[in-house]
Design a protein around this motif. Sequence first.
Motif, PDB file in Angstrom:
ATOM      1  N   THR A 240     -77.924 -19.090  51.342  1.00  6.64           N
ATOM      2  CA  THR A 240     -78.678 -20.148  50.663  1.00  6.64           C
ATOM      3  C   THR A 240     -78.814 -19.938  49.163  1.00  6.64           C
ATOM      4  O   THR A 240     -79.170 -20.869  48.444  1.00  6.64           O
ATOM      5  N   GLU A 241     -78.554 -18.728  48.676  1.00  4.75           N
ATOM      6  CA  GLU A 241     -78.690 -18.437  47.248  1.00  4.75           C
ATOM      7  C   GLU A 241     -77.618 -17.454  46.799  1.00  4.75           C
ATOM      8  O   GLU A 241     -77.154 -16.616  47.587  1.00  4.75           O
ATOM      9  N   ASN A 449     -75.996 -21.870  42.844  1.00  5.64           N
ATOM     10  CA  ASN A 449     -77.262 -22.277  43.457  1.00  5.64           C
ATOM     11  C   ASN A 449     -77.387 -23.795  43.515  1.00  5.64           C
ATOM     12  O   ASN A 449     -77.946 -24.356  44.465  1.00  5.64           O
ATOM     13  N   SER A 453     -77.744 -25.919  47.046  1.00 12.17           N
ATOM     14  CA  SER A 453     -78.945 -26.734  47.287  1.00 12.17           C
ATOM     15  C   SER A 453     -78.643 -28.217  47.413  1.00 12.17           C
ATOM     16  O   SER A 453     -79.537 -29.008  47.721  1.00 12.17           O
TER      17      SER A 453
END
Length: 454
Positions: A240-241, A449, A453
């Motif tokens: 996720t990051e 990122n 996202s």
Amino acid sequence: MERSDISRPTRRQYLGASGAAMLAGLAGCLGGGDDDGDGSGDGDDGESVNVELYTWNLGWLEDSITGWQDDFESEFGDEYTDLSTSWVDRGPSTADILAFFEGRLQAGDPPNVFDTQTTAFARYAEEGLFADIEELDDDGVLDRFSDPSLDLLRYDDTLVQVPFYLDTSFTCCNAEHFDEAGIEPPTLDNPWGTFDYLDAAEEVVDNSEAEFGLTHIRFDYNFWPYWQAEGVNVVNEDGTEAAFNTDTTVEILERFRELTQNGYMPEVAWTGEWQPPAEQFGTQNTGMYFGSGSALRLVRSVFGDDWVNEDTVYIGPPPEGGEMYMSYHGFGIVETDGISDTTLDASFDFTSVATNQEWQENFLRSTTVLVPNQDAVEAVRNDEEFANNNPLLMQLYDQFTALEEDFARPPTIPASPTIASILDTEFSAAALGEKSAQQAVDDAESQVNSELSS
């Protein structure tokens, strides 16, 4: 070659792009659909079946692929009505390959079998665009493949690709330059860390006739083993990051910038995508090449066996802890509304021919990569004449066997191809002096990122 970022429409967008007309088009594409439109495709209506193969930069393999088609139509012609095959190939640009596939999806006319590279399949698997391969295998076809090759091609524990071929990282050293400089090359018994590579790049130039110390390939995570070996991950555990903005990342990138600016590395290491760095090493003016085993074919085909042989080059492993599959390919069976069960079955049967022992042996003998068909690998390794004529390939096979359990795959997430492109672009800019190492890492982190996202 520069590659643009790739937008990622969803399956809903693929199938809803043109409303009812889109769905109607899908119902009749490539042998798909049955008359009542329920997608069952039981084949009772005697539908014609055409299996279209879409390959990733394999135009040079035309004779073999034609053989796949002929054998498939001969072996399975009695099982399907009016069976035929077709083939299209694109490359080398990743962006071009994926854009072509997505354009066909949006037009409601996707190819049936898609040969994808490394983690490119994840973006489509997430949207449910590939069939579950294990559900299609009624005859134990998958038993021919090694377990690691199958695990590479799973998404959320579902096998979404039929293994085709794979490639791993290796180090190739110019024996004359290394001997002259008094440097012992990396070996399985004495692997190097990343900073050993960077130090040796200087030492071999300062103490031999080599003009450059190190060249490599970068795209599709091919240069990531340098950072992986030093404990740097691309993304966090749940994908996720970004996880690469560390002091170690910046330190390694700063060293690459110094090596390039001071002439120890050629600029082509940061500007050439595939063939140019291999050719750079092939000119015999460079001490080391780090990249994929498949590049050995490029070097050898251009500069000949008289130079590229077991006496003139040393074959070694990647940086210790940086063992990574440089690329791996699998055949995805495209499953969209309107593609019938009959066509799905025929598509899988086609891949069973392309990956049988005969054709996987043929692929091994035509390339310097590895294949997942275990019987094919064993047959080639036990071919004494082939082994004697291809000692460097035998070294690659032995090295892979020794390290197979250690090899990692890049992040298997939908954004993976775009992340690879971001890292390539930003880190190359730093190495070429276009921005500072820290700025390049910061910019890459921000872009990654943002992609994760979105």
